[in-house]
Design a protein around this motif. Sequence first.
Motif, PDB file in Angstrom:
ATOM      1  N   PRO A  56     -27.428  14.947 -27.201  1.00 33.74           N
ATOM      2  CA  PRO A  56     -28.561  15.692 -26.638  1.00 33.74           C
ATOM      3  C   PRO A  56     -29.197  14.990 -25.437  1.00 33.74           C
ATOM      4  O   PRO A  56     -29.585  15.640 -24.459  1.00 33.74           O
ATOM      5  N   SER A  57     -29.307  13.668 -25.489  1.00 34.57           N
ATOM      6  CA  SER A  57     -29.938  12.933 -24.386  1.00 34.57           C
ATOM      7  C   SER A  57     -29.083  12.973 -23.123  1.00 34.57           C
ATOM      8  O   SER A  57     -29.599  12.820 -22.014  1.00 34.57           O
ATOM      9  N   GLU A  58     -27.779  13.185 -23.286  1.00 32.90           N
ATOM     10  CA  GLU A  58     -26.896  13.310 -22.121  1.00 32.90           C
ATOM     11  C   GLU A  58     -26.884  14.739 -21.576  1.00 32.90           C
ATOM     12  O   GLU A  58     -26.517  14.954 -20.415  1.00 32.90           O
ATOM     13  N   PHE A  59     -27.291  15.690 -22.412  1.00 27.20           N
ATOM     14  CA  PHE A  59     -27.204  17.103 -22.025  1.00 27.20           C
ATOM     15  C   PHE A  59     -28.534  17.657 -21.531  1.00 27.20           C
ATOM     16  O   PHE A  59     -28.575  18.468 -20.604  1.00 27.20           O
ATOM     17  N   ILE A  60     -29.640  17.224 -22.151  1.00 24.75           N
ATOM     18  CA  ILE A  60     -30.962  17.787 -21.854  1.00 24.75           C
ATOM     19  C   ILE A  60     -31.819  16.743 -21.139  1.00 24.75           C
ATOM     20  O   ILE A  60     -32.030  15.653 -21.672  1.00 24.75           O
ATOM     21  N   PRO A  61     -32.322  17.063 -19.953  1.00 21.47           N
ATOM     22  CA  PRO A  61     -33.180  16.110 -19.239  1.00 21.47           C
ATOM     23  C   PRO A  61     -34.431  15.765 -20.056  1.00 21.47           C
ATOM     24  O   PRO A  61     -35.057  16.646 -20.649  1.00 21.47           O
ATOM     25  N   ASN A  62     -34.764  14.501 -20.112  1.00 24.72           N
ATOM     26  CA  ASN A  62     -35.977  14.013 -20.795  1.00 24.72           C
ATOM     27  C   ASN A  62     -35.969  14.277 -22.295  1.00 24.72           C
ATOM     28  O   ASN A  62     -37.039  14.363 -22.917  1.00 24.72           O
ATOM     29  N   TYR A  63     -34.781  14.407 -22.879  1.00 28.93           N
ATOM     30  CA  TYR A  63     -34.705  14.586 -24.329  1.00 28.93           C
ATOM     31  C   TYR A  63     -35.366  13.396 -25.028  1.00 28.93           C
ATOM     32  O   TYR A  63     -35.085  12.241 -24.729  1.00 28.93           O
ATOM     33  N   GLY A  64     -36.267  13.707 -25.951  1.00 27.76           N
ATOM     34  CA  GLY A  64     -36.995  12.661 -26.661  1.00 27.76           C
ATOM     35  C   GLY A  64     -38.253  12.214 -25.961  1.00 27.76           C
ATOM     36  O   GLY A  64     -39.093  11.542 -26.559  1.00 27.76           O
ATOM     37  N   LYS A  65     -38.407  12.588 -24.696  1.00 29.37           N
ATOM     38  CA  LYS A  65     -39.598  12.226 -23.938  1.00 29.37           C
ATOM     39  C   LYS A  65     -40.508  13.432 -23.715  1.00 29.37           C
ATOM     40  O   LYS A  65     -41.709  13.286 -23.512  1.00 29.37           O
ATOM     41  N   GLN A  66     -39.913  14.621 -23.712  1.00 28.92           N
ATOM     42  CA  GLN A  66     -40.672  15.858 -23.548  1.00 28.92           C
ATOM     43  C   GLN A  66     -40.009  16.910 -24.423  1.00 28.92           C
ATOM     44  O   GLN A  66     -38.795  16.887 -24.646  1.00 28.92           O
ATOM     45  N   ILE A  67     -40.788  17.844 -24.927  1.00 33.28           N
ATOM     46  CA  ILE A  67     -40.248  18.898 -25.776  1.00 33.28           C
ATOM     47  C   ILE A  67     -39.214  19.713 -25.004  1.00 33.28           C
ATOM     48  O   ILE A  67     -39.362  19.966 -23.807  1.00 33.28           O
ATOM     49  N   SER A  68     -38.145  20.095 -25.683  1.00 42.11           N
ATOM     50  CA  SER A  68     -37.107  20.915 -25.062  1.00 42.11           C
ATOM     51  C   SER A  68     -37.532  22.382 -25.080  1.00 42.11           C
ATOM     52  O   SER A  68     -38.170  22.841 -26.030  1.00 42.11           O
ATOM     53  N   TYR A  69     -37.163  23.113 -24.041  1.00 40.95           N
ATOM     54  CA  TYR A  69     -37.350  24.558 -24.070  1.00 40.95           C
ATOM     55  C   TYR A  69     -36.357  25.154 -25.077  1.00 40.95           C
ATOM     56  O   TYR A  69     -35.273  24.600 -25.315  1.00 40.95           O
ATOM     57  N   TYR A  70     -36.711  26.312 -25.636  1.00 45.59           N
ATOM     58  CA  TYR A  70     -35.825  26.917 -26.636  1.00 45.59           C
ATOM     59  C   TYR A  70     -34.471  27.280 -26.023  1.00 45.59           C
ATOM     60  O   TYR A  70     -33.433  27.131 -26.678  1.00 45.59           O
ATOM     61  N   HIS A  71     -34.481  27.708 -24.769  1.00 48.59           N
ATOM     62  CA  HIS A  71     -33.204  28.060 -24.149  1.00 48.59           C
ATOM     63  C   HIS A  71     -32.329  26.821 -23.961  1.00 48.59           C
ATOM     64  O   HIS A  71     -31.092  26.916 -23.982  1.00 48.59           O
ATOM     65  N   GLN A  72     -32.943  25.639 -23.818  1.00 49.50           N
ATOM     66  CA  GLN A  72     -32.155  24.405 -23.740  1.00 49.50           C
ATOM     67  C   GLN A  72     -31.519  24.083 -25.092  1.00 49.50           C
ATOM     68  O   GLN A  72     -30.388  23.595 -25.155  1.00 49.50           O
ATOM     69  N   VAL A  73     -32.251  24.366 -26.159  1.00 49.50           N
ATOM     70  CA  VAL A  73     -31.694  24.178 -27.504  1.00 49.50           C
ATOM     71  C   VAL A  73     -30.481  25.088 -27.699  1.00 49.50           C
ATOM     72  O   VAL A  73     -29.412  24.651 -28.150  1.00 49.50           O
ATOM     73  N   GLU A  74     -30.631  26.353 -27.326  1.00 48.72           N
ATOM     74  CA  GLU A  74     -29.521  27.291 -27.459  1.00 48.72           C
ATOM     75  C   GLU A  74     -28.346  26.883 -26.568  1.00 48.72           C
ATOM     76  O   GLU A  74     -27.183  26.995 -26.971  1.00 48.72           O
ATOM     77  N   ASP A  75     -28.651  26.416 -25.356  1.00 52.80           N
ATOM     78  CA  ASP A  75     -27.588  25.974 -24.444  1.00 52.80           C
ATOM     79  C   ASP A  75     -26.818  24.799 -25.031  1.00 52.80           C
ATOM     80  O   ASP A  75     -25.592  24.717 -24.883  1.00 52.80           O
ATOM     81  N   TYR A  76     -27.537  23.881 -25.693  1.00 52.27           N
ATOM     82  CA  TYR A  76     -26.853  22.725 -26.255  1.00 52.27           C
ATOM     83  C   TYR A  76     -25.931  23.133 -27.409  1.00 52.27           C
ATOM     84  O   TYR A  76     -24.791  22.661 -27.494  1.00 52.27           O
ATOM     85  N   PHE A  77     -26.410  24.008 -28.265  1.00 49.69           N
ATOM     86  CA  PHE A  77     -25.561  24.449 -29.375  1.00 49.69           C
ATOM     87  C   PHE A  77     -24.393  25.295 -28.864  1.00 49.69           C
ATOM     88  O   PHE A  77     -23.295  25.259 -29.442  1.00 49.69           O
ATOM     89  N   LYS A  78     -24.599  26.028 -27.787  1.00 48.22           N
ATOM     90  CA  LYS A  78     -23.481  26.758 -27.173  1.00 48.22           C
ATOM     91  C   LYS A  78     -22.444  25.768 -26.664  1.00 48.22           C
ATOM     92  O   LYS A  78     -21.233  25.974 -26.843  1.00 48.22           O
ATOM     93  N   TYR A  79     -22.916  24.685 -26.050  1.00 46.26           N
ATOM     94  CA  TYR A  79     -22.008  23.643 -25.572  1.00 46.26           C
ATOM     95  C   TYR A  79     -21.211  23.051 -26.737  1.00 46.26           C
ATOM     96  O   TYR A  79     -19.993  22.854 -26.629  1.00 46.26           O
ATOM     97  N   LEU A  80     -21.874  22.791 -27.857  1.00 53.20           N
ATOM     98  CA  LEU A  80     -21.177  22.228 -29.012  1.00 53.20           C
ATOM     99  C   LEU A  80     -20.114  23.187 -29.546  1.00 53.20           C
ATOM    100  O   LEU A  80     -18.992  22.772 -29.867  1.00 53.20           O
ATOM    101  N   THR A  81     -20.457  24.464 -29.661  1.00 51.22           N
ATOM    102  CA  THR A  81     -19.500  25.433 -30.208  1.00 51.22           C
ATOM    103  C   THR A  81     -18.307  25.634 -29.269  1.00 51.22           C
ATOM    104  O   THR A  81     -17.210  25.980 -29.724  1.00 51.22           O
ATOM    105  N   GLU A  82     -18.509  25.432 -27.973  1.00 48.68           N
ATOM    106  CA  GLU A  82     -17.419  25.592 -27.009  1.00 48.68           C
ATOM    107  C   GLU A  82     -16.549  24.348 -26.907  1.00 48.68           C
ATOM    108  O   GLU A  82     -15.445  24.410 -26.351  1.00 48.68           O
ATOM    109  N   ASN A  83     -17.021  23.229 -27.430  1.00 54.11           N
ATOM    110  CA  ASN A  83     -16.305  21.972 -27.243  1.00 54.11           C
ATOM    111  C   ASN A  83     -15.939  21.275 -28.551  1.00 54.11           C
ATOM    112  O   ASN A  83     -15.485  20.127 -28.527  1.00 54.11           O
TER     113      ASN A  83
END
Length: 252
Positions: free
Chosen positions: A25-52
């Motif tokens: 997540p920290s490599e995929f989402i800017p400022n992960y752990g430092k600022q709350i993620s937008y919901y669309h970023q959460v969905e984008d990350y899980f989409k990335y996982l399902t595709e890879n």
Amino acid sequence: MTKNFYAVVLFLTASVSALAQLKSPSEFIPNYGKQISYYHQVEDYFKYLTENSALIKKQQYGLTNEQRDLNLYFISDAENLKNLEQIRLNNLASIGLSDSKSATAQDKIIVWLSFNVHGNEFAGTESAMTVAYELLNPTNEETKKWLKNTIVILDPCINPDGYSRYGNWLREISGKKNHPSLYDREHMEEWPGGRYNHYLFDLNRDWAWQTQAESQQRIKVYNQWMPQVHTDVHEMSYNSPYFFPPASRAFA
């Protein structure tokens, strides 16, 4: 011919290398752990996982009142995911709710992980991404062993509307520097806050009564699986934990 052969080899090598690695997540989402993620970023990350990864499968089980997706992610080894329906039926048969038991699909432990029923307890959804990553991480030998005998059903955000309301507010009022004082603005959430869903219901109180769209859609899928383990992940205030051992009485 030789050039084409080497091009194919390089392509296959790159593809295998990509599958052997997953971004955290920290490599995929800017400022992960430092600022709350937008919901669309959460969905984008899980989409990335399902595709890879071949070890995760998505099921959208509904929509919130504000038309955000409600998603489940099934995580297990590839063979289990192929037999997912029969594993489900075997589990129901073991508790007398189905006659469709098959010896070809071995019984598995089913673990359901729910995150962020209270939208402003955002560490739940943030941690859900790390949990998914560690379960899928090709270099994590321990989780590979777990997934041979376990189906993990992961719901990264039970309350996307509340989570998004809180996230938008927190980003709007946050500055460049974090302020640890309890009386700074980012720690003084305004009403109605992100705890509740669109209609300001506390979804954690709605597990039994099923008055809200999120609960009604989720319980249908839950009853189709009847997991042996269910974990409902919350945040607690640092100075008011509510914990009691099983042998103690809870206070009303």
